[in-house]
Write a protein that holds these residues in place. Structure first.
Motif, PDB file in Angstrom:
ATOM      1  N   THR A 179      34.650  44.085  32.597  1.00  0.00           N
ATOM      2  CA  THR A 179      35.462  42.997  32.036  1.00  0.00           C
ATOM      3  C   THR A 179      34.567  41.977  31.344  1.00  0.00           C
ATOM      4  O   THR A 179      33.393  41.812  31.688  1.00  0.00           O
ATOM      5  CB  THR A 179      36.269  42.284  33.140  1.00  0.00           C
ATOM      6  OG1 THR A 179      35.373  41.803  34.147  1.00  0.00           O
ATOM      7  CG2 THR A 179      37.274  43.231  33.763  1.00  0.00           C
ATOM      8  N   TYR A 199      42.720  40.363  33.407  1.00  0.00           N
ATOM      9  CA  TYR A 199      41.266  40.249  33.457  1.00  0.00           C
ATOM     10  C   TYR A 199      40.799  39.961  34.888  1.00  0.00           C
ATOM     11  O   TYR A 199      39.880  40.591  35.410  1.00  0.00           O
ATOM     12  CB  TYR A 199      40.804  39.147  32.501  1.00  0.00           C
ATOM     13  CG  TYR A 199      39.394  38.668  32.714  1.00  0.00           C
ATOM     14  CD1 TYR A 199      38.313  39.336  32.145  1.00  0.00           C
ATOM     15  CD2 TYR A 199      39.139  37.524  33.480  1.00  0.00           C
ATOM     16  CE1 TYR A 199      37.012  38.889  32.334  1.00  0.00           C
ATOM     17  CE2 TYR A 199      37.847  37.077  33.673  1.00  0.00           C
ATOM     18  CZ  TYR A 199      36.786  37.760  33.107  1.00  0.00           C
ATOM     19  OH  TYR A 199      35.509  37.308  33.309  1.00  0.00           O
ATOM     20  N   ASN A 200      41.444  38.996  35.543  1.00  0.00           N
ATOM     21  CA  ASN A 200      41.069  38.649  36.918  1.00  0.00           C
ATOM     22  C   ASN A 200      41.315  39.802  37.870  1.00  0.00           C
ATOM     23  O   ASN A 200      40.498  40.075  38.770  1.00  0.00           O
ATOM     24  CB  ASN A 200      41.842  37.412  37.383  1.00  0.00           C
ATOM     25  CG  ASN A 200      41.401  36.141  36.674  1.00  0.00           C
ATOM     26  OD1 ASN A 200      40.264  36.046  36.201  1.00  0.00           O
ATOM     27  ND2 ASN A 200      42.290  35.166  36.586  1.00  0.00           N
ATOM     28  N   THR A 216      38.662  42.493  37.253  1.00  0.00           N
ATOM     29  CA  THR A 216      37.363  42.027  37.741  1.00  0.00           C
ATOM     30  C   THR A 216      37.267  42.215  39.252  1.00  0.00           C
ATOM     31  O   THR A 216      36.248  42.689  39.773  1.00  0.00           O
ATOM     32  CB  THR A 216      37.151  40.547  37.376  1.00  0.00           C
ATOM     33  OG1 THR A 216      37.174  40.404  35.951  1.00  0.00           O
ATOM     34  CG2 THR A 216      35.817  40.042  37.908  1.00  0.00           C
TER      35      THR A 216
END
Length: 299
Positions: free
Chosen positions: A193, A232-233, A236
């Protein structure tokens, strides 16, 4: 989409010269639905390749179980107004086309075409995934995330820790005046990411290292996926949890909460965040992202 995660317990048994039978109590958890619901949009194609795989976690040492008996599954999508309501939304009803696969695709038996046209998708198009299973209803909401093209993809000759490595160098240019997030798919279950805090609106190049040497002529397919901050979080966290040789869509290693919820009995589709049942949710993540892909031949 998705690699689904359970907590893995590592047990070390020390044996003496005599062999004893040791009984170990392992965790017992309620089965959960698992959705691999990452939809990649190739805007050069007329239709979006929609494939959603549905499985279910089983006992601690068992494999996941394919789910072939959904009561209903569909995608509802369109542009929202200022109140969060879809304007002239479209439906894509899905069905398991190959019996026993657990993979759901646009249903060809409908009188109207259930495929999603790429022309109907624009930045921030809202997508709902709705499914019914064993008299429970589950829902997820996401927004279409755009990406940028891969400008160059080449093999490097650098190393990090030894000779048994392969370096790929990837270059792209970030979209200006916008906070961007990316997910890179480096093939073989390898993901990375990135967010553009330090290269906003600029050309950017970086190296990715595989911890193996590929034979000459081997093909490696690399994709850059758009992402919003939530996706994204999520990715990740999955990548952090899966360090040690497992790709984030491969083996359950931790229970990571995505954006899919049990909405049974909730009458407001915009207020569905597991009200009154915070621990009841499927595993996986629903995302609709633009994807650009290139293939590299190892020399």
């Amino acid at each position: 989409m998705a690699r689904y995660f359970y907590i893995v317990t590592f047990i070390t048994l020390l044996f003496s010269s005599c062999e004893d039978v040791i009984e170990v109590d392992v965790p017992i958890d309620e089965p959960r639905l698992v959705l691999d619901a990452l939809i990649r949009v190739d805007t050069t194609q007329e239709f979006v390749d929609v494939k959603i795989k549905v499985t279910k976690t089983n006992a601690f040492f068992d494999n996941v179980e394919v789910v072939s008996d959904l009561q209903n599954i569909y995608i509802y999508y369109g542009v929202e107004n200022e109140y969060g309501e879809l304007i002239g939304g479209f439906y894509s009803n899905l069905a398991e086309l190959e019996s026993g696969s657990g993979i759901y695709e646009p249903d060809p038996t409908f009188t109207s075409d259930q495929r999603i046209r790429t022309d109907y998708i624009e930045n921030e198009t809202a997508f709902w995934l709705i499914l019914d299973y064993e008299d429970r209803r589950y829902a997820a909401k996401t927004y279409y995330a755009t990406s940028v093209e891969i400008e160059t993809l080449e093999e490097g000759d650098g190393t990090l820790f030894g000779d048994d490595e392969t370096e790929l160098i990837i270059s792209f240019t970030d979209t200006p005046e916008k906070e961007n997030y990316y997910v890179f798919d480096f093939d073989f279950g390898n993901f990375l990411t990135s967010e553009d805090t330090f290269y906003e609106g600029q050309p950017f190049s970086f190296s990715y290292f595989y911890d193996e040497s590929f034979e000459q002529g081997a093909e490696i397919t690399v994709s850059i996926l758009g992402a919003n901050e939530d996706f994204y979080n999520y990715m990740t966290l999955l990548i952090e949890q899966s360090e040690g040789g497992f790709g984030p869509f491969q083996t359950p290693v931790a229970t990571v909460r995505g954006n899919i919820f049990d909405v049974t009995g909730i009458d407001n589709i915009n207020q569905f965040d597991n009200v009154g049942q915070p621990d009841n949710f499927p595993l996986g993540y629903f995302a609709v992202v633009q994807s650009f892909t290139q293939t590299l031949i190892i020399e």
